[in-house]
Design a protein around this motif. Structure first.
Motif, mmCIF file in Angstrom:
data_model
loop_
_atom_site.group_PDB
_atom_site.id
_atom_site.type_symbol
_atom_site.label_atom_id
_atom_site.label_comp_id
_atom_site.label_asym_id
_atom_site.label_seq_id
_atom_site.Cartn_x
_atom_site.Cartn_y
_atom_site.Cartn_z
ATOM 1 N N GLY A 1 0.816 -1.212 0.000
ATOM 2 C CA GLY A 1 0.000 0.000 0.000
ATOM 3 C C GLY A 1 0.841 1.250 0.000
ATOM 4 O O GLY A 1 1.969 1.252 0.484
ATOM 5 N N VAL A 2 0.286 2.302 -0.586
ATOM 6 C CA VAL A 2 1.027 3.558 -0.692
ATOM 7 C C VAL A 2 0.527 4.576 0.319
ATOM 8 O O VAL A 2 0.987 5.698 0.366
ATOM 9 C CB VAL A 2 0.909 4.143 -2.116
ATOM 10 N N GLY A 3 -0.424 4.177 1.159
ATOM 11 C CA GLY A 3 -0.930 5.104 2.158
ATOM 12 C C GLY A 3 -1.898 6.112 1.578
ATOM 13 O O GLY A 3 -2.019 7.235 2.063
ATOM 14 N N LEU A 4 -2.588 5.732 0.524
ATOM 15 C CA LEU A 4 -3.519 6.648 -0.131
ATOM 16 C C LEU A 4 -4.955 6.409 0.337
ATOM 17 O O LEU A 4 -5.791 7.295 0.290
ATOM 18 C CB LEU A 4 -3.433 6.404 -1.647
ATOM 19 N N GLY A 5 -5.225 5.196 0.818
ATOM 20 C CA GLY A 5 -6.601 4.764 1.079
ATOM 21 C C GLY A 5 -7.394 5.652 2.020
ATOM 22 O O GLY A 5 -8.479 6.110 1.667
ATOM 23 N N LEU A 6 -6.859 5.918 3.222
ATOM 24 C CA LEU A 6 -7.635 6.675 4.199
ATOM 25 C C LEU A 6 -7.774 8.134 3.799
ATOM 26 O O LEU A 6 -8.802 8.763 4.041
ATOM 27 C CB LEU A 6 -6.995 6.554 5.583
ATOM 28 N N SER A 7 -6.728 8.667 3.176
ATOM 29 C CA SER A 7 -6.807 10.049 2.703
ATOM 30 C C SER A 7 -7.892 10.186 1.643
ATOM 31 O O SER A 7 -8.706 11.106 1.661
ATOM 32 C CB SER A 7 -5.449 10.466 2.121
ATOM 33 N N LEU A 8 -7.901 9.216 0.735
ATOM 34 C CA LEU A 8 -8.917 9.215 -0.326
ATOM 35 C C LEU A 8 -10.302 9.071 0.291
ATOM 36 O O LEU A 8 -11.247 9.782 -0.082
ATOM 37 C CB LEU A 8 -8.639 8.062 -1.296
ATOM 38 N N ALA A 9 -10.415 8.140 1.262
ATOM 39 C CA ALA A 9 -11.710 7.906 1.905
ATOM 40 C C ALA A 9 -12.226 9.201 2.535
ATOM 41 O O ALA A 9 -13.388 9.572 2.356
ATOM 42 C CB ALA A 9 -11.568 6.817 2.967
ATOM 43 N N ARG A 10 -11.350 9.890 3.257
ATOM 44 C CA ARG A 10 -11.800 11.120 3.918
ATOM 45 C C ARG A 10 -12.251 12.164 2.901
ATOM 46 O O ARG A 10 -13.277 12.813 3.054
ATOM 47 C CB ARG A 10 -10.689 11.706 4.793
ATOM 48 N N GLN A 11 -11.467 12.323 1.835
ATOM 49 C CA GLN A 11 -11.818 13.342 0.847
ATOM 50 C C GLN A 11 -13.115 13.008 0.118
ATOM 51 O O GLN A 11 -13.910 13.897 -0.173
ATOM 52 C CB GLN A 11 -10.671 13.504 -0.152
ATOM 53 N N ILE A 12 -13.324 11.720 -0.162
ATOM 54 C CA ILE A 12 -14.569 11.334 -0.831
ATOM 55 C C ILE A 12 -15.757 11.596 0.100
ATOM 56 O O ILE A 12 -16.763 12.181 -0.299
ATOM 57 C CB ILE A 12 -14.534 9.851 -1.257
ATOM 58 N N VAL A 13 -15.602 11.166 1.366
ATOM 59 C CA VAL A 13 -16.700 11.347 2.328
ATOM 60 C C VAL A 13 -16.997 12.839 2.489
ATOM 61 O O VAL A 13 -18.162 13.260 2.479
ATOM 62 C CB VAL A 13 -16.346 10.682 3.681
ATOM 63 N N ASP A 14 -15.956 13.657 2.608
ATOM 64 C CA ASP A 14 -16.151 15.113 2.698
ATOM 65 C C ASP A 14 -16.923 15.627 1.486
ATOM 66 O O ASP A 14 -17.835 16.439 1.610
ATOM 67 C CB ASP A 14 -14.795 15.840 2.769
ATOM 68 N N SER A 15 -16.524 15.142 0.298
ATOM 69 C CA SER A 15 -17.148 15.648 -0.929
ATOM 70 C C SER A 15 -18.613 15.245 -1.031
ATOM 71 O O SER A 15 -19.382 15.870 -1.747
ATOM 72 C CB SER A 15 -16.375 15.171 -2.170
ATOM 73 N N LEU A 16 -19.003 14.191 -0.299
ATOM 74 C CA LEU A 16 -20.409 13.768 -0.323
ATOM 75 C C LEU A 16 -21.190 14.385 0.843
ATOM 76 O O LEU A 16 -22.327 14.004 1.103
ATOM 77 C CB LEU A 16 -20.489 12.232 -0.248
ATOM 78 N N GLY A 17 -20.558 15.310 1.552
ATOM 79 C CA GLY A 17 -21.229 16.012 2.653
ATOM 80 C C GLY A 17 -21.190 15.245 3.950
ATOM 81 O O GLY A 17 -21.947 15.538 4.877
ATOM 82 N N GLY A 18 -20.316 14.246 4.048
ATOM 83 C CA GLY A 18 -20.239 13.436 5.257
ATOM 84 C C GLY A 18 -19.000 13.728 6.085
ATOM 85 O O GLY A 18 -18.302 14.725 5.882
ATOM 86 N N HIS A 19 -18.736 12.809 7.013
ATOM 87 C CA HIS A 19 -17.618 13.012 7.944
ATOM 88 C C HIS A 19 -17.028 11.649 8.296
ATOM 89 O O HIS A 19 -17.740 10.664 8.428
ATOM 90 C CB HIS A 19 -18.150 13.714 9.201
ATOM 91 N N ILE A 20 -15.705 11.622 8.461
ATOM 92 C CA ILE A 20 -15.061 10.370 8.843
ATOM 93 C C ILE A 20 -14.191 10.639 10.068
ATOM 94 O O ILE A 20 -13.540 11.682 10.153
ATOM 95 C CB ILE A 20 -14.235 9.800 7.659
#
Lengths: 389, 119
Positions: free
Chosen positions: A337-356
């Protein structure tokens, strides 16, 4: 012309031709790409190159009897236009990360207009038949809707996506073909095909992750919102990751209500978020279990992913959502893994109006909580198009 | 059995799809770009479905689709877009495709799309 003046005259004429060619190239680029990030740099760049060409021509003509005043005026215009061009290019480059790499990497400041032209030209040429594609896309849309086509995928991303997906497609089809052989395969061969399939799926997810990440960074991610059952999606993700859990003898369970947990959001994006979080939990858990719980709490839909892993120290809990960060990299060097997963998850959730968020204690495991609005609130969302799979 | 037309510039994928569909009992015609496909469409019996890639040299899938939609003889041939383009978004809708599949596509999904038009 004297012999002494011949060489400077010839080189001045050559330089003038080069500058005029570049000017013409810029005019063509500006005409074809009026909305390019570098469009504002086109005019000063054109003046800069035009003035440079004029200076060279004047020098060529007057090399035997220099006209110092005229040359000085032309040089001043050239310098001014050059500085304005450089400022515009730097401004455009800072707004568009993709193009900035092309515009600034190893390019001397004096070559800024050329870099701008090169960046625009690269943008134009990255997709095979890019110009035709854009024109025809507009015409298709015009025929059907009488409206303009959506902005095309950024050139570099389009290229990466296309070039990586093409061999992946061949690989996937070959694997499917091998899988179709069914009973002809020995159990050991079947197991190898299954593992190759899982690897192909991981590679596809990685390509998707990188593209989504780059699109988020560029503000180009558009969510396709549609109603679906979050519980079913969580169960699908669980099944997809079950082989990963089985390899480490971990329990992987999903708890959801019998009732449908309705949500209007982007299922592809949420699937990617859950895949990343659960896969991450499995990766950092050596024994015990990973549990996914889905619930509806008022207008919020909540997914909690709890693991019995090593836990995350308080000071590292914020850092894990930064891109390219793995917890304690020295301890987990063996982990992929390159350590992208959680960062991506947070940004996607933010973009959908959510929170992680994450709650964790060293030695006691972690719980990642994804809260999503029942109806995605992002300005970047759009309703799913009927007929599009 | 109706013909399945594959329009795909990548040799490996085009040949593989043709082979797999032929094994499945389908008659297959292939074209390497939109221009070749249009010429074939205008000179051969109409296919039951067209599997269409989008990013191709000479004439891409968008242009080919525009030409098809402008020609009453070709406009209603079902098209399944199979593309590696990262985000078709509204384009998928504008292409008036019966289905848009993103590469890498799974064979069962592709076969199901073909069956929907050719059985």
């Amino acid at each position: 012309l004297t012999d002494a003046a011949l060489l400077p005259t010839a080189t001045n004429i050559a330089l003038a031709i080069a500058c005029l060619a570049m000017t013409w190239a810029l005019v063509l680029v500006a005409r074809r790409h009026p909305r390019s990030a570098f469009a504002r740099a086109q005019l000063p760049a054109t003046i800069f190159l035009g003035a440079a060409a004029a200076t060279c021509l004047v020098e060529a003509v007057t090399s035997s009897h220099p006209n110092a005043d005229l040359s000085a005026v032309l040089r001043a215009i050239t310098a001014l236009a050059g500085i304005i061009t450089a400022i515009q290019v730097m401004s455009a480059a800072s707004k568009t990360p993709d193009e900035s790499a092309t515009a600034t990497n190893g390019v001397p400041a004096a070559a800024a207009p050329a870099a701008a032209a090169a960046a625009a030209a690269v943008e134009a040429s990255e997709e095979p038949g890019a110009n035709e594609a854009r024109d025809s896309r507009t015409s298709v849309t015009d025929i059907v809707n009488g409206a303009s086509a959506p902005a095309p995928e950024a050139g570099f991303l389009g290229l990466v996506s296309h070039e990586l997906r093409t061999p992946l497609t061949a690989m996937q089809l070959l694997l499917d073909r091998l899988g179709d052989a069914g009973e002809e395969l020995a159990p050991r061969q079947r197991s190898i095909v299954d593992r190759l399939n899982a690897t192909a799926a991981r590679l596809t997810d990685l390509v998707d992750s990188i593209l989504y990440y780059a699109r988020l960074r560029n503000g180009r991610l558009v969510a396709s919102v549609e109603p679906f059952d979050l519980g079913t999606l969580a169960l699908d993700v669980t099944e997809e990751l079950r082989p990963q859990a089985q390899r480490k003898s971990l329990d992987l369970e999903a708890k959801t209500t019998r009732d449908r947990i309705s949500i209007e959001s982007d299922p592809k994006l949420i699937r990617l978020v859950l895949l990343n979080i659960v896969s991450n939990a499995l990766k950092f858990t050596e024994r015990g279990k990973v549990a996914i719980a889905v619930s509806a709490e008022g207008d919020t839909r909540v997914v909690r992913v709890t693991d019995s892993g090593a836990g995350i120290a308080a000071d590292e809990q914020k850092r894990i959502f930064e891109p390219f960060q793995n917890v304690e990299p020295t301890k987990h060097k063996h982990l992929p893994g390159v350590g992208l997963g959680l960062s991506l998850a947070r940004q996607i959730v933010d973009s959908l109006g959510g929170h992680i968020s994450v709650r964790s204690e060293l030695g006691k495991g972690s719980t990642f909580e994804v809260s999503l609005p029942a109806v995605a609130t992002s300005a970047t969302s759009r309703a799913a198009q009927p007929g599009v799979a | 059995m109706k013909v399945v037309m594959i329009v795909e510039d990548d040799d490996e994928i085009r040949e593989l799809l043709a082979e797999m569909l032929a094994d499945g009992g389908y008659e297959v015609s292939t074209a390497r770009n939109g221009e070749e496909a249009l010429a074939l469409l205008r000179s051969s019996p109409r296919p039951g479905v067209i599997l269409l890639d989008l990013m191709m040299p000479v004439m891409d899938g968008w242009q080919m689709r525009a030409e098809m939609l402008a020609d009453p003889a070709l406009a209603d041939i079902p098209v399944v877009v199979v593309s590696g383009a990262a985000d078709l978004g509204g384009d998928g809708h504008a292409l008036k495709a019966s289905r848009v599949l993103t590469k890498p596509v799974k064979w069962p999904v592709l076969l199901e799309s073909v069956r929907a038009h050719c059985n």
